[in-house]
Design an enzyme around this catalytic site. Structure first.
Site, mmCIF file in Angstrom:
data_model
loop_
_atom_site.group_PDB
_atom_site.id
_atom_site.type_symbol
_atom_site.label_atom_id
_atom_site.label_comp_id
_atom_site.label_asym_id
_atom_site.label_seq_id
_atom_site.Cartn_x
_atom_site.Cartn_y
_atom_site.Cartn_z
ATOM 1 N N SER A 42 0.840 -1.197 0.000
ATOM 2 C CA SER A 42 0.000 0.000 0.000
ATOM 3 C C SER A 42 0.872 1.243 0.000
ATOM 4 O O SER A 42 1.989 1.241 0.525
ATOM 5 C CB SER A 42 -0.901 0.012 1.234
ATOM 6 N N CYS A 43 0.346 2.310 -0.586
ATOM 7 C CA CYS A 43 1.055 3.591 -0.611
ATOM 8 C C CYS A 43 1.265 4.059 0.819
ATOM 9 O O CYS A 43 0.403 3.829 1.663
ATOM 10 C CB CYS A 43 0.258 4.628 -1.393
ATOM 11 N N PRO A 44 2.425 4.627 1.093
ATOM 12 C CA PRO A 44 3.431 5.143 0.157
ATOM 13 C C PRO A 44 4.544 4.157 -0.181
ATOM 14 O O PRO A 44 5.506 4.530 -0.839
ATOM 15 C CB PRO A 44 4.001 6.340 0.907
ATOM 16 N N ASP A 86 -2.139 -1.431 -5.570
ATOM 17 C CA ASP A 86 -2.807 -0.377 -4.820
ATOM 18 C C ASP A 86 -3.368 0.661 -5.792
ATOM 19 O O ASP A 86 -2.608 1.284 -6.532
ATOM 20 C CB ASP A 86 -1.828 0.286 -3.854
ATOM 21 N N ASP A 139 -0.166 8.571 -6.930
ATOM 22 C CA ASP A 139 1.145 8.750 -6.305
ATOM 23 C C ASP A 139 2.316 8.625 -7.275
ATOM 24 O O ASP A 139 3.272 9.389 -7.184
ATOM 25 C CB ASP A 139 1.333 7.758 -5.155
#
Length: 74
Positions: free
Chosen positions: A11-13, A38, A44
């Site tokens: 998952s981000c970041p 994600d 992003d």
């Protein structure tokens, strides 16, 4: 030269942070391919490229897989 980075399940970041680290080992003009799951990476990764000056050569969505091609510019 093309380097593929499997970031599925992260998952981000984290995908962007791992891409930043991986780009250190990619030669200028080389391509880093990110394979992500994600959905937030569609925001992003382009933002990361715009901030760092690398070129986003393309992005594809295939089902739940998001693939980005980043060309290292410096």
């Amino acid at each position: 030269m093309e380097t593929i980075l499997d970031l599925r399940g992260l998952s981000c970041p984290l995908p962007v942070l791992k891409a930043k680290t991986a780009l250190r080992h990619v030669p200028i003009g080389g391509t880093l391919v990110l394979e992500c799951t994600d959905p937030l990476t569609v925001i992003d990764v382009p933002h990361f490229c715009a901030q760092t000056g690398h070129w986003l050569d393309g992005q594809e969505i295939s089902g739940d897989l998001y693939v980005f091609r980043i060309v290292k510019r410096h």
